[in-house]
Motif scaffolding. Structure first.
Motif, PDB file in Angstrom:
ATOM      1  N   ASN A  25       0.831  -1.204   0.000  1.00  0.00           N
ATOM      2  CA  ASN A  25       0.000   0.000   0.000  1.00  0.00           C
ATOM      3  C   ASN A  25       0.865   1.253   0.000  1.00  0.00           C
ATOM      4  O   ASN A  25       1.850   1.337   0.747  1.00  0.00           O
ATOM      5  N   ASP A  26       0.504   2.208  -0.839  1.00  0.00           N
ATOM      6  CA  ASP A  26       1.114   3.543  -0.804  1.00  0.00           C
ATOM      7  C   ASP A  26       2.632   3.506  -0.867  1.00  0.00           C
ATOM      8  O   ASP A  26       3.312   4.270  -0.169  1.00  0.00           O
ATOM      9  N   LEU A  27       3.201   2.646  -1.703  1.00  0.00           N
ATOM     10  CA  LEU A  27       4.658   2.591  -1.830  1.00  0.00           C
ATOM     11  C   LEU A  27       5.211   3.867  -2.440  1.00  0.00           C
ATOM     12  O   LEU A  27       6.270   4.360  -2.038  1.00  0.00           O
ATOM     13  N   LEU A  28       4.485   4.413  -3.426  1.00  0.00           N
ATOM     14  CA  LEU A  28       4.934   5.629  -4.101  1.00  0.00           C
ATOM     15  C   LEU A  28       4.184   6.841  -3.574  1.00  0.00           C
ATOM     16  O   LEU A  28       3.009   6.752  -3.217  1.00  0.00           O
ATOM     17  N   ALA A  29       4.868   7.956  -3.574  1.00  0.00           N
ATOM     18  CA  ALA A  29       4.275   9.202  -3.106  1.00  0.00           C
ATOM     19  C   ALA A  29       3.582   9.925  -4.253  1.00  0.00           C
ATOM     20  O   ALA A  29       3.803   9.626  -5.436  1.00  0.00           O
ATOM     21  N   GLU A  30       2.757  10.901  -3.903  1.00  0.00           N
ATOM     22  CA  GLU A  30       2.040  11.684  -4.912  1.00  0.00           C
ATOM     23  C   GLU A  30       3.005  12.340  -5.889  1.00  0.00           C
ATOM     24  O   GLU A  30       2.718  12.461  -7.086  1.00  0.00           O
ATOM     25  N   LEU A  31       4.171  12.742  -5.390  1.00  0.00           N
ATOM     26  CA  LEU A  31       5.159  13.400  -6.243  1.00  0.00           C
ATOM     27  C   LEU A  31       5.629  12.479  -7.357  1.00  0.00           C
ATOM     28  O   LEU A  31       5.927  12.931  -8.467  1.00  0.00           O
ATOM     29  N   ASP A  32       5.693  11.172  -7.081  1.00  0.00           N
ATOM     30  CA  ASP A  32       6.141  10.213  -8.093  1.00  0.00           C
ATOM     31  C   ASP A  32       5.153  10.096  -9.250  1.00  0.00           C
ATOM     32  O   ASP A  32       5.530   9.682 -10.345  1.00  0.00           O
ATOM     33  N   LEU A  33       3.892  10.460  -9.005  1.00  0.00           N
ATOM     34  CA  LEU A  33       2.833  10.220  -9.987  1.00  0.00           C
ATOM     35  C   LEU A  33       2.242  11.490 -10.587  1.00  0.00           C
ATOM     36  O   LEU A  33       1.501  11.416 -11.568  1.00  0.00           O
ATOM     37  N   SER A  34       2.548  12.648 -10.015  1.00  0.00           N
ATOM     38  CA  SER A  34       1.866  13.884 -10.423  1.00  0.00           C
ATOM     39  C   SER A  34       2.018  14.162 -11.910  1.00  0.00           C
ATOM     40  O   SER A  34       1.046  14.502 -12.595  1.00  0.00           O
ATOM     41  N   GLY A  35       3.219  14.010 -12.445  1.00  0.00           N
ATOM     42  CA  GLY A  35       3.418  14.265 -13.869  1.00  0.00           C
ATOM     43  C   GLY A  35       2.739  13.246 -14.750  1.00  0.00           C
ATOM     44  O   GLY A  35       2.326  13.567 -15.875  1.00  0.00           O
ATOM     45  N   VAL A  36       2.590  12.022 -14.259  1.00  0.00           N
ATOM     46  CA  VAL A  36       1.932  10.968 -15.034  1.00  0.00           C
ATOM     47  C   VAL A  36       0.475  11.332 -15.280  1.00  0.00           C
ATOM     48  O   VAL A  36      -0.038  11.179 -16.393  1.00  0.00           O
ATOM     49  N   TYR A  37      -0.208  11.824 -14.244  1.00  0.00           N
ATOM     50  CA  TYR A  37      -1.609  12.222 -14.404  1.00  0.00           C
ATOM     51  C   TYR A  37      -1.744  13.282 -15.495  1.00  0.00           C
ATOM     52  O   TYR A  37      -2.650  13.219 -16.335  1.00  0.00           O
ATOM     53  N   HIS A  38      -0.847  14.242 -15.479  1.00  0.00           N
ATOM     54  CA  HIS A  38      -0.883  15.318 -16.475  1.00  0.00           C
ATOM     55  C   HIS A  38      -0.676  14.771 -17.880  1.00  0.00           C
ATOM     56  O   HIS A  38      -1.417  15.089 -18.815  1.00  0.00           O
ATOM     57  N   ASP A  39       0.335  13.916 -18.026  1.00  0.00           N
ATOM     58  CA  ASP A  39       0.676  13.422 -19.356  1.00  0.00           C
ATOM     59  C   ASP A  39      -0.356  12.450 -19.908  1.00  0.00           C
ATOM     60  O   ASP A  39      -0.528  12.339 -21.124  1.00  0.00           O
ATOM     61  N   ILE A  40      -1.049  11.718 -19.030  1.00  0.00           N
ATOM     62  CA  ILE A  40      -2.082  10.795 -19.508  1.00  0.00           C
ATOM     63  C   ILE A  40      -3.147  11.542 -20.298  1.00  0.00           C
ATOM     64  O   ILE A  40      -3.646  11.051 -21.321  1.00  0.00           O
ATOM     65  N   GLN A  41      -3.505  12.725 -19.836  1.00  0.00           N
ATOM     66  CA  GLN A  41      -4.519  13.511 -20.548  1.00  0.00           C
ATOM     67  C   GLN A  41      -4.059  13.866 -21.960  1.00  0.00           C
ATOM     68  O   GLN A  41      -4.840  13.837 -22.916  1.00  0.00           O
ATOM     69  N   LEU A  42      -2.769  14.175 -22.093  1.00  0.00           N
ATOM     70  CA  LEU A  42      -2.219  14.494 -23.407  1.00  0.00           C
ATOM     71  C   LEU A  42      -2.115  13.239 -24.275  1.00  0.00           C
ATOM     72  O   LEU A  42      -2.474  13.250 -25.461  1.00  0.00           O
ATOM     73  N   LEU A  43      -1.649  12.151 -23.675  1.00  0.00           N
ATOM     74  CA  LEU A  43      -1.490  10.901 -24.420  1.00  0.00           C
ATOM     75  C   LEU A  43      -2.826  10.366 -24.926  1.00  0.00           C
ATOM     76  O   LEU A  43      -2.917   9.818 -26.021  1.00  0.00           O
ATOM     77  N   ALA A  44      -3.863  10.554 -24.118  1.00  0.00           N
ATOM     78  CA  ALA A  44      -5.186  10.059 -24.502  1.00  0.00           C
ATOM     79  C   ALA A  44      -5.711  10.743 -25.753  1.00  0.00           C
ATOM     80  O   ALA A  44      -6.556  10.185 -26.468  1.00  0.00           O
ATOM     81  N   GLY A  45      -5.210  11.935 -26.026  1.00  0.00           N
ATOM     82  CA  GLY A  45      -5.668  12.662 -27.213  1.00  0.00           C
ATOM     83  C   GLY A  45      -4.932  12.284 -28.479  1.00  0.00           C
ATOM     84  O   GLY A  45      -5.345  12.672 -29.576  1.00  0.00           O
ATOM     85  N   ILE A  46      -3.861  11.520 -28.347  1.00  0.00           N
ATOM     86  CA  ILE A  46      -3.059  11.167 -29.529  1.00  0.00           C
ATOM     87  C   ILE A  46      -3.720  10.046 -30.332  1.00  0.00           C
ATOM     88  O   ILE A  46      -3.859  10.129 -31.553  1.00  0.00           O
ATOM     89  N   ARG A  47      -4.093   8.974 -29.648  1.00  0.00           N
ATOM     90  CA  ARG A  47      -4.784   7.839 -30.280  1.00  0.00           C
ATOM     91  C   ARG A  47      -4.041   7.330 -31.514  1.00  0.00           C
ATOM     92  O   ARG A  47      -4.618   7.169 -32.601  1.00  0.00           O
ATOM     93  N   ASP A  48      -2.764   7.051 -31.351  1.00  0.00           N
ATOM     94  CA  ASP A  48      -1.999   6.509 -32.469  1.00  0.00           C
ATOM     95  C   ASP A  48      -2.042   4.975 -32.424  1.00  0.00           C
ATOM     96  O   ASP A  48      -2.860   4.391 -31.715  1.00  0.00           O
ATOM     97  N   GLU A  49      -1.155   4.317 -33.159  1.00  0.00           N
ATOM     98  CA  GLU A  49      -1.216   2.864 -33.277  1.00  0.00           C
ATOM     99  C   GLU A  49      -0.893   2.143 -31.975  1.00  0.00           C
ATOM    100  O   GLU A  49      -1.197   0.949 -31.830  1.00  0.00           O
ATOM    101  N   SER A  50      -0.326   2.843 -31.005  1.00  0.00           N
ATOM    102  CA  SER A  50       0.004   2.213 -29.730  1.00  0.00           C
ATOM    103  C   SER A  50      -1.179   2.198 -28.765  1.00  0.00           C
ATOM    104  O   SER A  50      -1.088   1.637 -27.680  1.00  0.00           O
ATOM    105  N   THR A  51      -2.287   2.796 -29.178  1.00  0.00           N
ATOM    106  CA  THR A  51      -3.478   2.884 -28.334  1.00  0.00           C
ATOM    107  C   THR A  51      -4.493   1.827 -28.741  1.00  0.00           C
ATOM    108  O   THR A  51      -4.780   1.644 -29.920  1.00  0.00           O
ATOM    109  N   VAL A  52      -5.041   1.133 -27.747  1.00  0.00           N
ATOM    110  CA  VAL A  52      -6.081   0.131 -27.980  1.00  0.00           C
ATOM    111  C   VAL A  52      -7.366   0.624 -27.330  1.00  0.00           C
ATOM    112  O   VAL A  52      -7.352   1.103 -26.193  1.00  0.00           O
TER     113      VAL A  52
END
Length: 267
Positions: A25-52
């Motif tokens: 439980n809770d091995l990683l801190a919020e700081l470890d994930l904060s940028g991931v949340y931001h980038d997921i929103q951008l990645l979701a808009g790309i929808r290239d061949e790597s997206t299923v």
């Protein structure tokens, strides 16, 4: 040479070796994930061949190779806490074999049938031994309602389980249609009678926890997940670390680079 000195307590390692997984439980801190949340929103808009996407709804099911274009995802793949556990469990140096973000959208996130992961890497990529580990990082609160992963403890001890129907699979060139390997109708599924037998012996667990919680699990552990009919998203990152002594041989068959890392640079 990177040190492979262990970070696991003796009891944790015994638990992993017996059950085939370790949940923290809770091995990683919020700081470890904060940028991931931001980038997921951008990645979701790309929808290239790597997206299923899910059949019918078109909601994103999985994004692959995000570390190749997202600095935050790349940093997560090199997180020293995750790497230390991976090295400690595999007792060797490791490299990143796969990076994917699995998403179960509210109401429409579909099933992942019972399966093992090593069988895909063995048959599609030529990986010789199951000396690789999956590291699942929760990005959302995972509950009993939004499609948590189901794990069958001790099922990794059964080794690689070949599906009954494997002989009748299409004879097309292996790796030529990799999306069949990540669809709701997986190419290599565990026969129902074997799921019953394994569950009778080991039970079924569904680790639940908040963002930053992590599951480390063996590449032969039988697992799956139910559909998400809740109004809550369930997003997880799955990082696969392979032993540097277990690199698949260079052959003609090669799945896309965003799906399988072609280089084995130790981390």
């Amino acid at each position: 040479m990177i040190s492979t000195s262990g970070v696991l307590a003796g009891e944790q390692l015994r638990q992993y070796e017996k059950n085939g997984f370790l949940f923290l439980n809770d091995l990683l801190a919020e700081l470890d994930l904060s940028g991931v949340y931001h980038d997921i929103q951008l990645l979701a808009g790309i929808r290239d061949e790597s997206t299923v996407v899910e059949v019918g709804s078109g909601a994103i099911r999985a994004m692959h190779g995000s570390h190749l274009i997202s600095e935050a995802c790349d940093r997560l793949s090199k997180n020293e806490k995750l790497l230390a556990y991976a090295r400690s469990i595999l007792k060797t140096d490791v490299y990143l074999y796969q990076f994917k973000i699995n998403m179960k959208a509210p109401f429409v996130g579909a099933v992942w049938p019972w399966h093992q992961d090593f069988i895909f890497w063995h048959h599609e990529d030529g990986m010789e031994e199951p000396n690789a580990i999956n590291v699942v990082v929760f990005l959302d609160q995972v509950t009993e309602f939004n499609g948590p992963m189901y794990l069958i403890p001790q099922s990794h001890a059964s080794g690689l389980i070949e599906p009954i129907s494997i002989a009748s699979q299409s004879t097309e060139e292996e790796g030529s249609d990799w999306k069949k390997d990540v669809s709701a109708d997986l190419k290599y599924q565990i026969p129902q009678h074997m799921v019953f037998e394994l569950a009778e012996a080991g039970g079924i667990v569904a680790p639940k926890g908040g963002p930053g919680s992590v599951i480390f699990f063996h590449s032969n552990l039988v697992h799956g997940s139910a559909p998400n009919i809740s109004p809550y998203a369930r997003r997880i990152v799955i990082l696969t670390y392979n032993s540097t002594s277990n690199v698949p041989p260079q052959t003609g068959r090669r799945r896309p680079g965003f799906l399988v890392n072609a280089t084995a640079t130790p981390l």
